[in-house]
Design an enzyme around this catalytic site. Structure first.
Site: not given
Length: 337
Positions: A159, A256, A259, A282, A291
Protein backbone atom coordinates in the site's frame (compact mmCIF):
# COMPACT_ATOMS: atom_id res chain seq x y z
CA UNK A 1 -14.96 25.83 23.70
CA UNK A 2 -17.89 23.53 24.55
CA UNK A 3 -18.12 19.95 25.70
CA UNK A 4 -17.51 18.67 22.18
CA UNK A 5 -13.92 19.94 21.93
CA UNK A 6 -12.34 18.09 24.89
CA UNK A 7 -14.05 14.82 24.00
CA UNK A 8 -13.06 15.10 20.35
CA UNK A 9 -9.48 15.95 21.32
CA UNK A 10 -9.34 12.98 23.68
CA UNK A 11 -10.74 10.71 20.95
CA UNK A 12 -8.16 11.76 18.34
CA UNK A 13 -5.09 12.19 20.57
CA UNK A 14 -5.50 9.48 23.20
CA UNK A 15 -8.17 6.91 22.33
CA UNK A 16 -7.13 6.20 18.72
CA UNK A 17 -3.31 6.23 18.92
CA UNK A 18 -2.87 4.94 22.50
CA UNK A 19 -5.88 2.79 23.39
CA UNK A 20 -6.66 1.46 19.93
CA UNK A 21 -3.08 1.71 18.56
CA UNK A 22 -4.41 3.13 15.31
CA UNK A 23 -1.88 4.09 12.64
CA UNK A 24 -0.97 7.67 11.86
CA UNK A 25 -2.80 7.35 8.56
CA UNK A 26 -6.00 6.28 10.37
CA UNK A 27 -5.74 9.18 12.82
CA UNK A 28 -5.28 11.65 9.97
CA UNK A 29 -8.28 10.22 8.08
CA UNK A 30 -10.47 10.50 11.20
CA UNK A 31 -9.32 14.07 11.80
CA UNK A 32 -10.13 15.01 8.21
CA UNK A 33 -13.65 13.62 8.60
CA UNK A 34 -14.30 15.87 11.60
CA UNK A 35 -12.80 18.87 9.82
CA UNK A 36 -15.38 18.40 7.07
CA UNK A 37 -18.21 17.65 9.51
CA UNK A 38 -17.59 20.63 11.80
CA UNK A 39 -17.13 22.96 8.83
CA UNK A 40 -20.46 21.80 7.41
CA UNK A 41 -22.20 22.01 10.80
CA UNK A 42 -20.87 25.52 11.45
CA UNK A 43 -22.15 26.70 8.07
CA UNK A 44 -25.53 25.07 8.57
CA UNK A 45 -26.01 26.26 12.16
CA UNK A 46 -24.42 29.67 11.43
CA UNK A 47 -22.03 29.46 14.37
CA UNK A 48 -18.29 29.05 14.84
CA UNK A 49 -16.94 25.48 14.84
CA UNK A 50 -15.54 25.99 18.35
CA UNK A 51 -19.03 26.70 19.72
CA UNK A 52 -20.69 23.53 18.36
CA UNK A 53 -22.11 21.35 21.11
CA UNK A 54 -22.47 17.58 21.09
CA UNK A 55 -26.25 17.95 20.87
CA UNK A 56 -25.80 19.90 17.63
CA UNK A 57 -24.46 16.82 15.86
CA UNK A 58 -27.81 15.06 15.72
CA UNK A 59 -28.95 12.44 13.20
CA UNK A 60 -30.64 14.91 10.77
CA UNK A 61 -27.46 16.97 10.58
CA UNK A 62 -25.34 13.85 10.02
CA UNK A 63 -27.68 12.75 7.22
CA UNK A 64 -27.45 16.20 5.65
CA UNK A 65 -23.65 16.04 5.90
CA UNK A 66 -23.54 12.66 4.16
CA UNK A 67 -25.76 13.97 1.38
CA UNK A 68 -23.48 17.01 1.09
CA UNK A 69 -20.48 14.72 0.62
CA UNK A 70 -22.10 12.96 -2.32
CA UNK A 71 -23.81 15.89 -4.06
CA UNK A 72 -21.51 18.84 -3.41
CA UNK A 73 -18.12 17.19 -2.99
CA UNK A 74 -18.75 14.39 -5.48
CA UNK A 75 -17.68 11.61 -3.10
CA UNK A 76 -18.56 8.02 -3.90
CA UNK A 77 -20.72 5.85 -1.66
CA UNK A 78 -17.62 4.08 -0.38
CA UNK A 79 -16.18 7.38 0.89
CA UNK A 80 -19.55 8.30 2.41
CA UNK A 81 -19.60 5.01 4.29
CA UNK A 82 -16.06 5.57 5.57
CA UNK A 83 -17.03 9.01 6.93
CA UNK A 84 -20.12 7.55 8.59
CA UNK A 85 -18.03 4.77 10.18
CA UNK A 86 -15.74 7.43 11.66
CA UNK A 87 -18.69 9.33 13.14
CA UNK A 88 -20.15 6.10 14.56
CA UNK A 89 -16.81 5.29 16.17
CA UNK A 90 -16.72 8.69 17.87
CA UNK A 91 -20.25 8.33 19.25
CA UNK A 92 -19.46 4.84 20.57
CA UNK A 93 -16.57 6.54 22.36
CA UNK A 94 -19.00 9.13 23.79
CA UNK A 95 -21.62 6.66 25.02
CA UNK A 96 -19.67 5.73 28.14
CA UNK A 97 -18.39 9.24 28.82
CA UNK A 98 -21.53 11.29 28.17
CA UNK A 99 -24.53 9.07 29.06
CA UNK A 100 -26.91 11.90 28.20
CA UNK A 101 -26.16 11.43 24.50
CA UNK A 102 -27.11 7.74 24.43
CA UNK A 103 -30.36 8.31 22.54
CA UNK A 104 -28.62 10.65 20.12
CA UNK A 105 -25.90 8.06 19.51
CA UNK A 106 -28.46 5.31 18.86
CA UNK A 107 -30.20 7.43 16.25
CA UNK A 108 -26.87 8.04 14.51
CA UNK A 109 -25.95 4.35 14.67
CA UNK A 110 -29.28 3.61 12.96
CA UNK A 111 -28.15 5.46 9.80
CA UNK A 112 -27.59 2.74 7.22
CA UNK A 113 -24.51 2.28 5.11
CA UNK A 114 -25.08 2.63 1.38
CA UNK A 115 -24.57 -0.35 -0.87
CA UNK A 116 -21.58 0.07 -3.14
CA UNK A 117 -20.82 -1.28 -6.58
CA UNK A 118 -18.25 -4.08 -6.58
CA UNK A 119 -16.35 -3.07 -9.69
CA UNK A 120 -13.58 -5.21 -11.15
CA UNK A 121 -10.10 -4.16 -10.10
CA UNK A 122 -7.86 -2.40 -12.60
CA UNK A 123 -4.35 -3.71 -13.17
CA UNK A 124 -1.47 -3.46 -15.65
CA UNK A 125 -0.47 -6.08 -18.18
CA UNK A 126 3.10 -7.34 -18.28
CA UNK A 127 4.05 -5.03 -21.15
CA UNK A 128 2.51 -2.00 -19.41
CA UNK A 129 4.21 -2.86 -16.14
CA UNK A 130 7.59 -3.33 -17.76
CA UNK A 131 7.29 0.01 -19.55
CA UNK A 132 6.47 1.69 -16.23
CA UNK A 133 9.41 0.08 -14.42
CA UNK A 134 11.76 1.15 -17.22
CA UNK A 135 10.49 4.75 -17.27
CA UNK A 136 12.76 6.25 -14.54
CA UNK A 137 16.20 7.45 -15.62
CA UNK A 138 18.65 5.21 -13.76
CA UNK A 139 21.54 7.61 -14.40
CA UNK A 140 20.16 10.15 -11.90
CA UNK A 141 19.70 9.89 -8.14
CA UNK A 142 15.97 10.66 -8.34
CA UNK A 143 15.60 8.07 -11.10
CA UNK A 144 17.24 5.40 -8.92
CA UNK A 145 14.87 6.31 -6.08
CA UNK A 146 11.80 6.22 -8.33
CA UNK A 147 12.83 2.91 -9.86
CA UNK A 148 13.28 1.35 -6.41
CA UNK A 149 9.90 2.68 -5.26
CA UNK A 150 8.07 1.34 -8.31
CA UNK A 151 9.76 -2.05 -8.02
CA UNK A 152 8.92 -2.36 -4.32
CA UNK A 153 5.34 -1.16 -4.76
CA UNK A 154 4.74 -3.90 -7.34
CA UNK A 155 6.91 -6.76 -6.12
CA UNK A 156 5.72 -6.59 -2.50
CA UNK A 157 2.18 -5.44 -3.27
CA UNK A 158 2.63 -2.56 -0.85
CA UNK A 159 0.00 0.00 0.00
CA UNK A 160 1.17 3.57 -0.53
CA UNK A 161 1.18 4.16 3.24
CA UNK A 162 3.38 1.09 3.70
CA UNK A 163 5.75 2.24 0.97
CA UNK A 164 6.31 5.83 2.10
CA UNK A 165 6.49 4.73 5.74
CA UNK A 166 9.05 1.98 5.06
CA UNK A 167 12.18 2.45 7.18
CA UNK A 168 15.74 1.50 6.33
CA UNK A 169 15.85 -1.07 9.14
CA UNK A 170 12.92 -2.91 7.53
CA UNK A 171 15.15 -3.87 4.59
CA UNK A 172 17.69 -6.67 4.88
CA UNK A 173 21.01 -4.82 5.04
CA UNK A 174 23.15 -7.60 3.59
CA UNK A 175 21.57 -8.08 0.20
CA UNK A 176 18.32 -6.08 0.37
CA UNK A 177 16.59 -9.34 -0.50
CA UNK A 178 13.98 -9.32 2.29
CA UNK A 179 11.50 -6.63 3.34
CA UNK A 180 9.66 -6.52 6.67
CA UNK A 181 6.29 -4.78 6.31
CA UNK A 182 3.91 -3.55 9.01
CA UNK A 183 0.59 -3.60 7.20
CA UNK A 184 -2.98 -2.58 7.78
CA UNK A 185 -4.45 -3.68 11.09
CA UNK A 186 -0.90 -4.00 12.48
CA UNK A 187 -0.41 -7.26 10.57
CA UNK A 188 3.24 -7.97 9.86
CA UNK A 189 4.58 -9.85 6.89
CA UNK A 190 8.08 -10.67 5.65
CA UNK A 191 8.53 -11.03 1.90
CA UNK A 192 11.49 -12.07 -0.23
CA UNK A 193 12.34 -9.76 -3.12
CA UNK A 194 13.20 -10.60 -6.71
CA UNK A 195 16.76 -10.03 -7.85
CA UNK A 196 15.71 -7.06 -9.99
CA UNK A 197 13.89 -5.45 -7.06
CA UNK A 198 16.75 -6.07 -4.65
CA UNK A 199 19.22 -4.60 -7.17
CA UNK A 200 17.08 -1.47 -7.55
CA UNK A 201 16.88 -1.03 -3.76
CA UNK A 202 20.65 -1.53 -3.35
CA UNK A 203 21.34 1.04 -6.06
CA UNK A 204 19.20 3.58 -4.22
CA UNK A 205 20.81 2.84 -0.85
CA UNK A 206 24.24 3.59 -2.31
CA UNK A 207 23.24 7.11 -3.38
CA UNK A 208 20.65 7.89 -0.67
CA UNK A 209 21.58 11.21 0.97
CA UNK A 210 22.44 11.23 4.64
CA UNK A 211 19.34 12.24 6.59
CA UNK A 212 17.99 12.04 10.11
CA UNK A 213 14.73 10.66 8.70
CA UNK A 214 14.50 6.89 9.26
CA UNK A 215 12.32 6.38 6.17
CA UNK A 216 13.93 4.61 3.21
CA UNK A 217 12.67 7.01 0.54
CA UNK A 218 13.29 10.76 0.72
CA UNK A 219 12.01 13.69 -1.32
CA UNK A 220 14.11 16.45 -2.88
CA UNK A 221 14.33 18.27 0.49
CA UNK A 222 15.79 15.23 2.25
CA UNK A 223 12.56 14.56 4.14
CA UNK A 224 10.39 11.46 4.16
CA UNK A 225 8.45 10.87 0.95
CA UNK A 226 4.73 11.64 1.22
CA UNK A 227 1.71 9.99 -0.36
CA UNK A 228 1.15 12.98 -2.63
CA UNK A 229 4.80 12.95 -3.60
CA UNK A 230 4.67 9.32 -4.72
CA UNK A 231 1.42 9.91 -6.60
CA UNK A 232 3.10 12.77 -8.48
CA UNK A 233 6.13 10.58 -9.28
CA UNK A 234 3.90 7.74 -10.46
CA UNK A 235 1.86 10.01 -12.75
CA UNK A 236 5.07 11.39 -14.28
CA UNK A 237 6.43 7.95 -15.12
CA UNK A 238 3.05 6.72 -16.39
CA UNK A 239 3.15 9.55 -18.94
CA UNK A 240 6.66 8.43 -19.97
CA UNK A 241 5.62 4.77 -20.19
CA UNK A 242 2.61 5.63 -22.36
CA UNK A 243 4.95 6.66 -25.16
CA UNK A 244 6.30 3.10 -25.29
CA UNK A 245 3.00 1.31 -24.55
CA UNK A 246 0.05 3.58 -25.47
CA UNK A 247 -2.54 1.33 -23.78
CA UNK A 248 -1.38 2.43 -20.33
CA UNK A 249 -2.59 5.97 -21.07
CA UNK A 250 -6.19 4.70 -21.19
CA UNK A 251 -5.99 3.46 -17.58
CA UNK A 252 -6.15 5.37 -14.32
CA UNK A 253 -2.91 4.23 -12.69
CA UNK A 254 -2.98 4.98 -8.96
CA UNK A 255 -0.56 3.60 -6.36
CA UNK A 256 -3.14 0.96 -5.42
CA UNK A 257 -3.25 -0.24 -9.03
CA UNK A 258 0.34 -1.45 -8.58
CA UNK A 259 -0.87 -3.51 -5.60
CA UNK A 260 -3.70 -4.92 -7.74
CA UNK A 261 -1.17 -5.71 -10.47
CA UNK A 262 0.98 -7.65 -8.01
CA UNK A 263 -2.07 -9.63 -6.86
CA UNK A 264 -3.24 -10.47 -10.38
CA UNK A 265 0.20 -11.55 -11.58
CA UNK A 266 0.70 -13.64 -8.44
CA UNK A 267 -2.69 -15.30 -8.89
CA UNK A 268 -2.00 -16.10 -12.55
CA UNK A 269 1.42 -17.56 -11.64
CA UNK A 270 0.43 -19.61 -8.58
CA UNK A 271 -3.28 -20.35 -9.25
CA UNK A 272 -3.71 -20.17 -5.46
CA UNK A 273 -5.75 -17.37 -3.92
CA UNK A 274 -4.43 -18.25 -0.45
CA UNK A 275 -0.89 -17.36 -1.48
CA UNK A 276 -2.12 -14.05 -2.86
CA UNK A 277 -3.84 -13.32 0.46
CA UNK A 278 -0.66 -14.09 2.42
CA UNK A 279 1.49 -12.01 0.05
CA UNK A 280 -0.74 -8.94 0.32
CA UNK A 281 -1.33 -9.27 4.06
CA UNK A 282 -5.10 -9.61 3.90
CA UNK A 283 -7.02 -10.46 7.07
CA UNK A 284 -9.02 -13.15 5.24
CA UNK A 285 -9.77 -14.63 1.85
CA UNK A 286 -12.87 -12.44 1.43
CA UNK A 287 -10.69 -9.46 0.55
CA UNK A 288 -8.76 -11.52 -2.02
CA UNK A 289 -11.73 -13.00 -3.85
CA UNK A 290 -12.12 -9.80 -5.87
CA UNK A 291 -9.09 -10.88 -7.91
CA UNK A 292 -10.77 -14.15 -8.83
CA UNK A 293 -13.62 -12.19 -10.40
CA UNK A 294 -11.17 -10.07 -12.39
CA UNK A 295 -9.09 -12.98 -13.73
CA UNK A 296 -10.51 -14.15 -17.09
CA UNK A 297 -8.53 -17.41 -17.04
CA UNK A 298 -10.62 -18.63 -14.12
CA UNK A 299 -13.79 -18.24 -16.18
CA UNK A 300 -12.23 -19.96 -19.20
CA UNK A 301 -11.24 -22.96 -17.11
CA UNK A 302 -14.77 -23.20 -15.71
CA UNK A 303 -16.22 -22.90 -19.20
CA UNK A 304 -13.96 -25.63 -20.59
CA UNK A 305 -14.74 -27.92 -17.66
CA UNK A 306 -18.47 -27.88 -18.43
CA UNK A 307 -20.03 -29.89 -21.26
CA UNK A 308 -22.60 -27.80 -23.10
CA UNK A 309 -26.04 -29.46 -23.37
CA UNK A 310 -26.95 -30.66 -26.83
CA UNK A 311 -30.22 -28.83 -27.48
CA UNK A 312 -32.16 -29.32 -30.71
CA UNK A 313 -33.80 -26.25 -32.21
CA UNK A 314 -37.56 -26.29 -32.31
CA UNK A 315 -40.78 -24.78 -30.99
CA UNK A 316 -41.91 -25.58 -27.48
CA UNK A 317 -45.34 -27.22 -27.24
CA UNK A 318 -46.87 -27.76 -23.83
CA UNK A 319 -48.67 -31.06 -23.23
CA UNK A 320 -52.45 -31.07 -22.74
CA UNK A 321 -52.17 -31.99 -19.07
CA UNK A 322 -49.94 -28.98 -18.41
CA UNK A 323 -52.36 -26.64 -20.16
CA UNK A 324 -55.24 -28.07 -18.18
CA UNK A 325 -53.36 -27.54 -14.95
CA UNK A 326 -52.57 -23.92 -15.86
CA UNK A 327 -56.17 -23.17 -16.76
CA UNK A 328 -57.29 -24.67 -13.46
CA UNK A 329 -54.74 -22.70 -11.48
CA UNK A 330 -55.79 -19.45 -13.15
CA UNK A 331 -59.37 -19.69 -11.80
CA UNK A 332 -60.15 -18.09 -8.47
CA UNK A 333 -61.04 -20.65 -5.79
CA UNK A 334 -64.63 -20.76 -4.60
CA UNK A 335 -64.38 -21.10 -0.85
CA UNK A 336 -68.16 -21.52 -0.54
CA UNK A 337 -68.08 -24.89 -2.31
Amino acid sequence: MTALAPHLGSFLREHLPKERRASQHTCEAYAQTFQLLLGFAASRLKIKPSTIEIEGLDAPLILAFLEHLERKRGNAARTRNARLATINSFFRFLEYRVPSCLDQARRIHAILMKKTDEALVSYLTRDELQALLDAPDSSTMSGMRDRAMLHLAFAAGMRVSELVGLRRDQIDRQGASIVHIMGKGRRERILPLWKETAAAVRAWLKVRPASAAPELFLNARGQAMTRDGFEYILAKHVATASRAVPSIARKTVSPHVLRHTCAMHTLQATRDVRKVSLWLGHAGLESTEVYLRADPTEKLEALNAMTPPMLKPGRFRAPDKLLAMLSTAARKPNYAE
